[in-house]
Scaffold this active site. Sequence first.
Site, short mmCIF file in Angstrom:
data_model
loop_
_atom_site.label_atom_id
_atom_site.label_comp_id
_atom_site.label_asym_id
_atom_site.label_seq_id
_atom_site.Cartn_x
_atom_site.Cartn_y
_atom_site.Cartn_z
N THR A 209 -5.08 30.08 -20.89
CA THR A 209 -6.24 29.22 -20.65
C THR A 209 -7.43 29.70 -21.48
O THR A 209 -7.66 30.90 -21.65
CB THR A 209 -6.60 29.15 -19.15
OG1 THR A 209 -6.26 30.37 -18.52
CG2 THR A 209 -5.86 28.02 -18.47
N SER A 242 -5.13 34.39 -18.92
CA SER A 242 -6.46 34.04 -19.45
C SER A 242 -6.54 34.42 -20.92
O SER A 242 -5.89 35.38 -21.36
CB SER A 242 -7.55 34.82 -18.72
OG SER A 242 -7.53 36.18 -19.12
N ASP A 243 -7.35 33.72 -21.69
CA ASP A 243 -7.69 34.26 -23.00
C ASP A 243 -8.45 35.56 -22.75
O ASP A 243 -8.97 35.81 -21.66
CB ASP A 243 -8.52 33.27 -23.84
CG ASP A 243 -8.47 33.63 -25.33
OD1 ASP A 243 -8.05 34.76 -25.66
OD2 ASP A 243 -8.87 32.79 -26.16
N TRP A 244 -8.51 36.38 -23.80
CA TRP A 244 -9.01 37.75 -23.62
C TRP A 244 -10.50 37.77 -23.23
O TRP A 244 -11.35 37.36 -23.99
CB TRP A 244 -8.73 38.55 -24.89
CG TRP A 244 -7.45 39.34 -24.84
CD1 TRP A 244 -7.30 40.65 -25.18
CD2 TRP A 244 -6.16 38.92 -24.38
NE1 TRP A 244 -6.00 41.06 -24.96
CE2 TRP A 244 -5.28 40.03 -24.47
CE3 TRP A 244 -5.65 37.73 -23.86
CZ2 TRP A 244 -3.94 39.97 -24.09
CZ3 TRP A 244 -4.30 37.67 -23.49
CH2 TRP A 244 -3.48 38.77 -23.60
N ALA A 246 -11.68 35.91 -20.84
CA ALA A 246 -12.12 34.58 -20.41
C ALA A 246 -12.29 34.51 -18.90
O ALA A 246 -13.09 33.71 -18.39
CB ALA A 246 -11.11 33.53 -20.85
#
Length: 822
Positions: A209, A242-244, A246
């Site tokens: 995401t 999650s994106d890093w 995020a």
Amino acid sequence: MAETQSTEPIEQTPAAEAAREAAVEAALGKLDLDAKARLLGGRTMWELHALPEIGLGSLVMSDGPIGVRGVRWTADDPSVALPSPTALAATWDQDLARRAGALLAQEARRKGVHVLLAPTVNLHRTPLGGRHFEAYSEDPYLTGVIGTGYVRGVQSGGVGTTVKHFVANDAETDRFTVDNKVPPRALRELYLAPFETIVENARPWGIMTAYNQVNGVTMTEHRDLVEGVLRGEWGFDGVNVSDWMAARSTTGDIEGGLDVAMPGPRTVYGEPLAAAVRAGEVAEERVDRAVRNVLRLAARVGVLDGADPVVAPADLPAPIDGEALAREIARRAFVLVRNENRALPLTGTGTVALTGAAARDARILGGGSATVFPAHVVSPLDGLTAALPEGALTYAVGADPSDELAPAEKGFTLRAICRDATGAVIGEGNLPTGQVQWIGDDLPEGVTHETLDSVEITGTFTPRESGEHVFGTRGPGAFTLTVDGTVRYDGVQTMGSASDPFEAFFGAPAERAKVALTAGETVEISLNHPLDRRTKAPLQGVVFSLVHLAPRRDADELIAEAVAAARAAETAVVVVATTESVESEGFDRTDLRLPGRQDDLVRAVAAANPNTVVVVNSGSPVELPWREEVAAVLLGWFPGQEGGAALADVLLGAEEPGGRLPTTWGDLASAPVTDTTPKGGELAYSEGVFIGYRAWDKAGATPSYPFGHGLGYTDWTYESMTVEGPAVTVRLRNSGGRTGREVVQVYLAPTGDPERPARLLAGFAGAVAAPGESVEVTVELPRRAFETWDEATHSWTYRTGTYEIRVGRSVTDLRLRETLVV
Ligand code: BGC
């Protein structure tokens, strides 16, 4: 021969899936709340916690998408670097994407990686997207087809994927916070569509995401899109990572359906999540659901005891030759957009004058998290030198677009020395370039973040050229730079306005000193960097660089030298390129021009030699103002580590350049959608469903080269077509002089409906034929091509009526038409 592109997702028997589910439930039942919460937050930059008490190993993730970096961000542990995703999409070949994926799975297994953080299936909404090179296309159908092949390939090697970035991460400006206002129709018909196709056809084991918000809700917390659409409507059963950095809200994220918050060790999950459950803010059942998804992934990739992985070791694909595949994809991806009087392939035995800085220092990949370190790079100069007879090739720089400081490399011998607070040396790191990029636990032997107090890059520099050398630093923090025994800089670099930590890492280098040096005379060099131990950054890492710029030669002189060489040769080949500060993760582009004096170089060379061939080394569109003045233009993308060898293959005619444009190439002034800058934190996708060729069509504007265009080395005659139900059968003949591959493109034109695009790509098929040979391809048109999203009923509507089916070589070179009434 018509190609079939029907590789199915790895089929699992219901019994095998049920057995894995049972193992997942058994493991879940043995975990207490703290262990469960711990599992959902990263342990390090790339790994999750192992839980030996239930036989769970640590899940390891790595970027993606053109190679597998592994858990170390260094050149010490090389990776095969394939061509950029734009290049892969330019092959219009799902099976080739599958083979790319299978190679990457092999690379991942070699590096102990279980999940590849790829593919990127955001769309080229505007040509200014800085990370455009990392996504496939402006078209959701082509993106979905290529992404499906890629995911099937990776997962056929027993390695998971995280299809990213869900959703509408189509630009980089303010990406952590931007609220993309996407009208529901555009969201469904464009931005969600590739994700939907891939979930349906490849069953990915993960999704990532995005940082951004969509219509007011940040994507890691977007329950409607994650729980409602992705899981509810499409049946996604994988893990949501999650994106890093995020994930920003413990309760918001877990309620929104986020399973894993990355990276670790400081995340909103772990202890804060267990505390939220104890405080009654989160139901434990929500934690269990997330843990189930993580355990299912672990079972699939084989790190959960008692569960058989989806791909048993005995069923792994046969070993793949990465170099050969990288070369094959590159030549299949090159798009020949202009070829006057059949300037290519080069047939004569005459000399070739090669020019352009990127011909010698090839730009093979785009910057940011997609960076990998290949064991070697074949530049155009290397490739042509190997392929041409001795004495047939000359090289002149011509124009060097990167008058930027770059990590110290040529002429430097460097290492990194780690010291503790007393100044005692506690470890050393090998440093092939002047870049320290130690993220998470990836520190030199014996060094921990607790003990490390300062890092010094130290060694020698032997210049290749006499003159004024510029030295600098990249990254935030305090630095002392010493060259040849003299302190040249002692100061602190703050992060400035860069709110994106990746921009701070990869962003602009700063000039610190100019030192006059003599070619061949070695000097000592040192850059000391005391760490700021007060900051508790969410990302544990030491990231900074020593950067350098050699003396520049006079630009006019460089061009004159290249012109003289071009005049003396039969053919001139000019390689033009973007630089890392033009195309990279973390920021968008401000224009589409080639940096530096490259346009001047092309014009001057073309004036001197009528057989001028220009090779464009960029991941995404650039303006080519001289394109009518040269004999041939070959778009080479970021071609991966074997790019120069592939270039020699196609220039000299051993292979044809097989690519077709996956995205429209045009000038910025005429491009219909160009806004990437949020206003008041919001970016309005006000163009609705009209992006890419759909927008060019609507605006009645003519791009330089249309979507789908690409010439190859033979000619094709489209002979006939029939439409039966949703199947279109096309007969075509290779009417040229050599065997080639054609991409037969089928566009659907809904008649008389201004709300819908005038044409949309509804299918395509590859066909290979020998000279004179006819071939028949059948393209099944997907139901979705006839549907639109109804904003009132929140559902798809099958749009009956009259359609024109148009078949041809690009969105504007349409050779056959039929009417279809549905
Ligand atoms: C990127 C992701 C990438 C992650 C880990 C993020 O900044 O947006 O695509 O997978 O970093 O490197």
